[in-house]
Design a protein around this motif. Structure first.
Motif, PDB file in Angstrom:
ATOM      1  N   VAL A 123      18.525 129.678 -26.012  1.00 51.38           N
ATOM      2  CA  VAL A 123      17.560 129.646 -27.112  1.00 51.38           C
ATOM      3  C   VAL A 123      16.126 129.763 -26.645  1.00 51.38           C
ATOM      4  CG1 VAL A 123      18.999 128.423 -28.783  1.00 51.38           C
ATOM      5  CG2 VAL A 123      17.585 127.111 -27.225  1.00 51.38           C
ATOM      6  N   MET A 124      15.833 129.226 -25.492  1.00 54.88           N
ATOM      7  CA  MET A 124      14.458 129.252 -25.015  1.00 54.88           C
ATOM      8  C   MET A 124      14.457 128.905 -23.530  1.00 54.88           C
ATOM      9  SD  MET A 124      13.655 125.831 -27.191  1.00 54.88           S
ATOM     10  CE  MET A 124      11.955 125.447 -26.856  1.00 54.88           C
ATOM     11  N   THR A 125      13.290 129.069 -22.892  1.00 52.14           N
ATOM     12  CA  THR A 125      13.185 128.594 -21.522  1.00 52.14           C
ATOM     13  C   THR A 125      13.036 127.068 -21.578  1.00 52.14           C
ATOM     14  OG1 THR A 125      10.816 128.981 -21.601  1.00 52.14           O
ATOM     15  CG2 THR A 125      12.158 130.694 -20.567  1.00 52.14           C
ATOM     16  N   TYR A 165      20.876 121.802 -23.543  1.00 52.59           N
ATOM     17  CA  TYR A 165      20.929 121.372 -22.147  1.00 52.59           C
ATOM     18  C   TYR A 165      20.209 122.419 -21.293  1.00 52.59           C
ATOM     19  CZ  TYR A 165      23.680 117.402 -23.390  1.00 52.59           C
ATOM     20  OH  TYR A 165      24.062 116.210 -23.951  1.00 52.59           O
ATOM     21  N   CYS A 166      19.640 121.931 -20.181  1.00 58.51           N
ATOM     22  CA  CYS A 166      18.663 122.720 -19.421  1.00 58.51           C
ATOM     23  C   CYS A 166      19.134 123.077 -18.015  1.00 58.51           C
ATOM     24  CB  CYS A 166      17.380 121.907 -19.250  1.00 58.51           C
ATOM     25  SG  CYS A 166      16.594 121.521 -20.807  1.00 58.51           S
ATOM     26  N   SER A 167      18.465 124.064 -17.461  1.00 60.96           N
ATOM     27  CA  SER A 167      18.540 124.329 -16.019  1.00 60.96           C
ATOM     28  C   SER A 167      17.113 124.457 -15.507  1.00 60.96           C
ATOM     29  CB  SER A 167      19.322 125.610 -15.718  1.00 60.96           C
ATOM     30  OG  SER A 167      18.598 126.743 -16.147  1.00 60.96           O
ATOM     31  N   ASP A 168      16.966 124.346 -14.190  1.00 58.68           N
ATOM     32  CA  ASP A 168      15.634 124.388 -13.567  1.00 58.68           C
ATOM     33  C   ASP A 168      15.820 124.800 -12.108  1.00 58.68           C
ATOM     34  OD1 ASP A 168      13.052 123.963 -12.700  1.00 58.68           O
ATOM     35  OD2 ASP A 168      13.075 121.790 -12.968  1.00 58.68           O
ATOM     36  N   ASN A 169      15.457 126.032 -11.793  1.00 57.15           N
ATOM     37  CA  ASN A 169      15.633 126.510 -10.413  1.00 57.15           C
ATOM     38  C   ASN A 169      14.377 127.170  -9.903  1.00 57.15           C
ATOM     39  OD1 ASN A 169      18.742 127.066 -11.604  1.00 57.15           O
ATOM     40  ND2 ASN A 169      18.594 126.166  -9.566  1.00 57.15           N
ATOM     41  N   THR A 170      14.176 127.048  -8.609  1.00 65.45           N
ATOM     42  CA  THR A 170      13.066 127.771  -7.986  1.00 65.45           C
ATOM     43  C   THR A 170      13.580 128.562  -6.797  1.00 65.45           C
ATOM     44  OG1 THR A 170      11.655 125.891  -8.530  1.00 65.45           O
ATOM     45  CG2 THR A 170      10.722 127.552  -7.065  1.00 65.45           C
ATOM     46  N   ARG A 171      13.119 129.794  -6.730  1.00 69.16           N
ATOM     47  CA  ARG A 171      13.314 130.606  -5.539  1.00 69.16           C
ATOM     48  C   ARG A 171      11.964 131.198  -5.155  1.00 69.16           C
ATOM     49  NH1 ARG A 171      17.196 127.998  -5.283  1.00 69.16           N
ATOM     50  NH2 ARG A 171      19.360 128.658  -5.087  1.00 69.16           N
ATOM     51  N   THR A 172      11.816 131.502  -3.872  1.00 67.95           N
ATOM     52  CA  THR A 172      10.561 132.097  -3.400  1.00 67.95           C
ATOM     53  C   THR A 172      10.915 133.408  -2.738  1.00 67.95           C
ATOM     54  OG1 THR A 172       9.663 129.892  -3.108  1.00 67.95           O
ATOM     55  CG2 THR A 172       8.508 131.697  -1.996  1.00 67.95           C
ATOM     56  N   LEU A 173      10.343 134.482  -3.260  1.00 62.44           N
ATOM     57  CA  LEU A 173      10.753 135.820  -2.831  1.00 62.44           C
ATOM     58  C   LEU A 173       9.630 136.524  -2.080  1.00 62.44           C
ATOM     59  CD1 LEU A 173      12.382 137.012  -6.205  1.00 62.44           C
ATOM     60  CD2 LEU A 173      13.401 135.653  -4.358  1.00 62.44           C
ATOM     61  N   PRO A 174      10.002 137.293  -1.036  1.00 53.70           N
ATOM     62  CA  PRO A 174       8.987 138.131  -0.389  1.00 53.70           C
ATOM     63  C   PRO A 174       8.769 139.360  -1.280  1.00 53.70           C
ATOM     64  CG  PRO A 174      11.132 138.443   0.662  1.00 53.70           C
ATOM     65  CD  PRO A 174      11.351 137.455  -0.450  1.00 53.70           C
ATOM     66  N   ILE A 185       9.071 131.558  -7.935  1.00 55.35           N
ATOM     67  CA  ILE A 185       9.589 131.695  -9.303  1.00 55.35           C
ATOM     68  C   ILE A 185      10.337 130.417  -9.648  1.00 55.35           C
ATOM     69  CG2 ILE A 185      10.979 133.042 -10.902  1.00 55.35           C
ATOM     70  CD1 ILE A 185      10.691 135.452  -9.129  1.00 55.35           C
ATOM     71  N   ASP A 186       9.767 129.645 -10.550  1.00 55.07           N
ATOM     72  CA  ASP A 186      10.338 128.374 -10.984  1.00 55.07           C
ATOM     73  C   ASP A 186      10.597 128.528 -12.472  1.00 55.07           C
ATOM     74  OD1 ASP A 186      10.939 125.745 -11.609  1.00 55.07           O
ATOM     75  OD2 ASP A 186       9.211 124.883 -10.590  1.00 55.07           O
ATOM     76  N   ALA A 187      11.884 128.648 -12.830  1.00 55.98           N
ATOM     77  CA  ALA A 187      12.196 128.968 -14.228  1.00 55.98           C
ATOM     78  C   ALA A 187      13.578 128.439 -14.581  1.00 55.98           C
ATOM     79  CB  ALA A 187      12.165 130.480 -14.433  1.00 55.98           C
ATOM     80  N   GLY A 188      13.750 128.104 -15.841  1.00 55.89           N
ATOM     81  CA  GLY A 188      15.047 127.595 -16.270  1.00 55.89           C
ATOM     82  C   GLY A 188      15.337 127.949 -17.707  1.00 55.89           C
ATOM     83  N   ALA A 189      16.591 127.728 -18.057  1.00 56.30           N
ATOM     84  CA  ALA A 189      17.059 128.079 -19.396  1.00 56.30           C
ATOM     85  C   ALA A 189      17.399 126.825 -20.186  1.00 56.30           C
ATOM     86  CB  ALA A 189      18.311 128.943 -19.276  1.00 56.30           C
ATOM     87  N   GLU A 190      17.236 126.942 -21.497  1.00 57.97           N
ATOM     88  CA  GLU A 190      17.735 125.904 -22.402  1.00 57.97           C
ATOM     89  C   GLU A 190      18.717 126.607 -23.326  1.00 57.97           C
ATOM     90  OE1 GLU A 190      14.851 123.110 -24.043  1.00 57.97           O
ATOM     91  OE2 GLU A 190      15.915 123.208 -25.957  1.00 57.97           O
ATOM     92  N   ILE A 191      19.989 126.170 -23.296  1.00 60.59           N
ATOM     93  CA  ILE A 191      20.995 126.865 -24.097  1.00 60.59           C
ATOM     94  C   ILE A 191      21.067 126.252 -25.503  1.00 60.59           C
ATOM     95  CG2 ILE A 191      22.316 127.698 -22.121  1.00 60.59           C
ATOM     96  CD1 ILE A 191      24.300 125.379 -22.628  1.00 60.59           C
ATOM     97  N   ALA A 192      21.939 126.794 -26.340  1.00 58.75           N
ATOM     98  CA  ALA A 192      21.958 126.391 -27.761  1.00 58.75           C
ATOM     99  C   ALA A 192      22.155 124.888 -27.942  1.00 58.75           C
ATOM    100  CB  ALA A 192      23.041 127.174 -28.497  1.00 58.75           C
ATOM    101  N   PRO A 215       7.625 126.228 -19.467  1.00 59.92           N
ATOM    102  CA  PRO A 215       6.919 127.502 -19.256  1.00 59.92           C
ATOM    103  C   PRO A 215       7.151 128.021 -17.830  1.00 59.92           C
ATOM    104  CG  PRO A 215       5.476 125.878 -20.284  1.00 59.92           C
ATOM    105  CD  PRO A 215       6.707 125.136 -19.846  1.00 59.92           C
ATOM    106  N   THR A 216       7.551 129.265 -17.742  1.00 63.42           N
ATOM    107  CA  THR A 216       7.918 129.863 -16.451  1.00 63.42           C
ATOM    108  C   THR A 216       6.737 129.869 -15.475  1.00 63.42           C
ATOM    109  OG1 THR A 216       9.555 131.244 -17.529  1.00 63.42           O
ATOM    110  CG2 THR A 216       8.749 132.024 -15.393  1.00 63.42           C
ATOM    111  N   ILE A 217       7.056 129.550 -14.235  1.00 67.18           N
ATOM    112  CA  ILE A 217       6.074 129.657 -13.150  1.00 67.18           C
ATOM    113  C   ILE A 217       6.500 130.868 -12.325  1.00 67.18           C
ATOM    114  CG2 ILE A 217       5.236 128.553 -11.029  1.00 67.18           C
ATOM    115  CD1 ILE A 217       6.064 125.820 -12.494  1.00 67.18           C
ATOM    116  N   LEU A 218       5.659 131.863 -12.227  1.00 71.97           N
ATOM    117  CA  LEU A 218       5.982 133.044 -11.414  1.00 71.97           C
ATOM    118  C   LEU A 218       4.653 133.547 -10.861  1.00 71.97           C
ATOM    119  CD1 LEU A 218       8.456 135.907 -12.233  1.00 71.97           C
ATOM    120  CD2 LEU A 218       6.228 136.378 -11.172  1.00 71.97           C
TER     121      LEU A 218
END
Ligand code: GLY
Ligand code: MN
Length: 464
Positions: free
Chosen positions: A215-217, A257-266, A247-254, A220-223
Motif C-alpha cells: 500500500v505504501m512505503t 506490516y512493514c519491512s526496512d532494509n538498507t543496501r549501499t551500492l557502488p 538506499i534505505d527503503a521498506g514496504a508496508e503491505i495491505a 520516506p525512502t532514503i536514496l
C-alpha cells in the motif's frame, strides 16, 4: 485482517493486564493535505489495528476490564457518503467481524467517558500523536494539550508494548511478505542503477514496486550518494561514477506490516578497494549481530559487539589506534556510527515509537546511555523469541562531526585525524536486514536475503 479470535484474544489479554478503569483506544482520522478534500493516504493507528483490525477512519473503542464489555464508536455512512465512496458495511457488522458486541455513534463516546469520569473511574489512553486526537482528548476529557503526553496511562502503554513486542506466527507471515516486497524493491534498484540517472528516478521505480505489491512505503525512502547524512531525503543528484549510494527503503503491505532494509551500492556497479575495505567491516558487523542475537542476550550488548568490530576494522586500516576495548568503552565508534544498531519493527517501521522509545526498547533494569551512538539505540532489551528487530550497522564519514571532535580534541589519542581527511568525500555505508528472534537464534525475514556481499551486489547490479 486476521481471524476474529486473534483480536478477541488480544483484547482479553489487554484487559487482564490493565485490570481497572476504562481503556480508550482512538483510531485515526483522515488528514487534509493542501485543501480539505485532498487528503494524505489514510493510515490507521497501529494499536487500534492491532486490537480491532478495523482499517477505517473515525473510529474509537472503549474496553471495560471490570465487565469485559467492548464498544466500538463510529458513524454509519449516509447517502451523501455513498455517492462518493460507495456502500460501506454498517459499523455494527464491522465490529462483529472482530468479535465486538456493542457499537454506538461516535458522538456517544463523549457521554460514555463523561459518565465514567463522574464515577471517578480512571480512563487509560495512549499518548496521542495526531492533532485531531489531541483535540478529541481535550474536548472529551478536558485535558490541556501540553499535559496530554504525561497524562497517558503508563499501565496501558506497558500492557500494549508487552503484547505487541513479540510477534505471533500470523504476524510473522505478514512481515515475511513485507520483506519479500522489500527484496523486490532493492533488487530492482540494483539492476536499474545507471550512471547519469537522477536519484529520484530510482526512488520512483522502487516506490512503484512497493505500491504495486503493497500500500505504501513504510517510511520516506532514503536514496542518496550523501549517505553520511543518516536520514537524507534529497534525491536530486545525478548518479556519478565512483560514489556510494545508500538506499534505505521498506514496504508496508495491505495488512500494514512493514519491512526496512538498507543496501549501499557502488554507483558504477563495482566497488573500489577503498570502498570494499569499509564495506566489509560494516558487513562483518551486520553478520556478527545476527549471529550474536540470541534469546537472553541484550541487544545493547550486541550493539557494543558490533561497535567492537567496527573499531577493530578501522584500526586495521590505520584510522584508529589504541586498545579496542578501551576505544569502545570511550565511545569512539560514535564518530563513525552515531546511531543505534536497530529498532523493533512490526505494524510500524519503528514499532510503537508513539508509545515512547524507552518503554518499547528498554527493559525496566536498563537505562539509556548518553554516549553518541549508543544513546540513539532504540532497542536495547534482552532478546526473546518473537522479537522482530533490525540489524543496521553503518560507517559514515561526516566531515562536520570529525572536524568537531578534532577541534575539541575529543578522543584524540585514538583517532588518526590526518588520515581521515582523505575520507571526507567517501559518504557512508549502512547494511540493514530484518531479523526474527527464534529459540535458536535469529533468522533474516523474507524468503531470501537481499544481495549483500561485494560479489553478490556486483553480480546483481547493471543486469537489467
Ligand atoms: N530505516 C530508517 C530507520 O530505521 O531509521
Ligand atoms: Mn531501520
Amino acid at each position: 485482517m486476521f481471524e476474529k479470535q486473534v483480536y478477541i484474544s488480544r483484547r482479553r489479554k489487554l484487559m487482564e493486564k490493565v485490570g481497572d478503569g476504562l481503556i480508550l483506544l482512538l483510531g485515526n482520522s483522515e488528514a487534509s493535505c493542501n485543501y480539505p478534500d485532498n487528503q494524505y493516504q489514510f493510515r490507521q493507528d497501529s494499536s487500534f489495528l492491532y486490537f480491532f483490525g478495523l482499517d477505517k477512519p473515525d473510529l474509537a473503542a472503549v474496553l471495560d476490564p471490570g465487565t469485559g464489555e467492548e464498544w466500538v464508536f463510529g458513524d454509519d455512512v449516509d447517502i451523501d457518503d455513498i455517492i462518493w465512496m460507495g456502500p460501506q458495511p454498517f459499523i455494527a457488522d464491522q465490529a462483529a467481524e472482530v468479535g465486538v458486541a456493542h457499537t454506538a455513534p461516535f458522538a456517544k463516546l463523549a457521554d460514555c467517558l463523561m459518565e465514567a469520569q463522574k464515577k471517578g473511574r480512571t480512563i487509560h489512553f495512549l499518548p496521542p500523536y495526531r492533532n485531531h486526537n489531541k483535540l478529541l482528548l481535550h474536548r472529551m476529557l478536558g485535558l490541556d494539550f501540553d499535559r496530554m503526553k504525561a497524562g497517558a496511562s503508563t499501565k496501558l502503554i506497558e500492557a500494549v508494548v508487552s503484547l505487541r513486542i513479540t510477534k505471533e506466527p500470523c504476524e510473522i507471515e505478514e512481515i515475511d511478505k513485507a520483506c519479500n516486497l522489500g527484496y523486490a524493491m532493492h533488487v530492482t534498484a540494483m539492476k536499474m542503477m545507471r550512471l547519469g540517472m537522477v536519484e529520484q528516478e530510482l526512488v520512483g521505480v522502487m516506490e512503484g514496486v512497493c505500491r504495486s505489491g503493497g500500500v505504501m512505503t513504510s517510511f520516506p525512502t532514503i536514496l542518496s550518494q550523501h549517505g553520511e547524512t543518516l536520514h537524507n531525503h534529497r534525491h536530486d543528484a545525478v548518479l556519478a561514477d565512483g560514489r556510494l549510494c545508500v538506499i534505505d527503503a521498506g514496504a508496508e503491505i495491505a495488512s500494514h506490516y512493514c519491512s526496512d532494509n538498507t543496501r549501499t551500492l557502488p554507483t558504477g556497479g563495482k566497488f573500489t578497494q577503498k570502498q570494499k575495505d569499509i564495506y566489509n567491516i560494516v558487513l562483518a558487523a551486520n553478520d556478527y549481530a545476527r549471529e550474536a542475537a540470541f534469546p537472553g542476550v541484550t541487544y545493547r550488548d550486541v550493539h557494543l559487539g558490533a561497535a567492537k568490530i567496527i573499531v577493530q576494522g578501522l584500526k586495521n586500516l590505520g584510522l584508529l589506534r589504541g586498545d579496542v576495548d578501551e576505544m569502545v568503552a570511550e565511545g569512539v565508534q560514535g564518530l563513525f556510527m552515531p546511531h543505534g544498531l536497530g529498532h523493533n519493527m512490526g505494524l510500524d517501521v519503528h514499532d510503537m515509537e508513539d508509545l515512547g522509545e524507552n518503554y518499547v526498547g528498554y527493559d525496566p533494569d536498563q537505562t539509556r546511555a548518553r554516549q553518541l551512538g549508543l544513546g540513539s539505540l532504540r532497542m536495547a532489551r534482552r532478546l526473546v523469541p518473537g522479537h522482530v528487530i533490525t540489524d543496521e550497522p553503518g560507517i559514515y564519514f561526516i566531515p562536520a562531526l570529525i572536524e568537531k571532535w578534532k577541534g575539541e580534541g575529543h578522543n584524540a589519542r585514538f583517532i588518526n585525524f590526518d588520515r581521515l581527511e582523505s575520507y571526507y568525500d567517501f559518504g557512508g555505508i549502512r547494511l540493514e536486514d530484518d531479523l526474527l528472534i527464534t529459540p535458536k537464534g535469529a533468522r533474516i525475514l523474507g524468503a531470501k536475503r537481499i544481495p549483500i556481499t561485494v560479489e553478490e551486489v556486483e553480480a546483481t547490479m547493471y543486469t537489467d
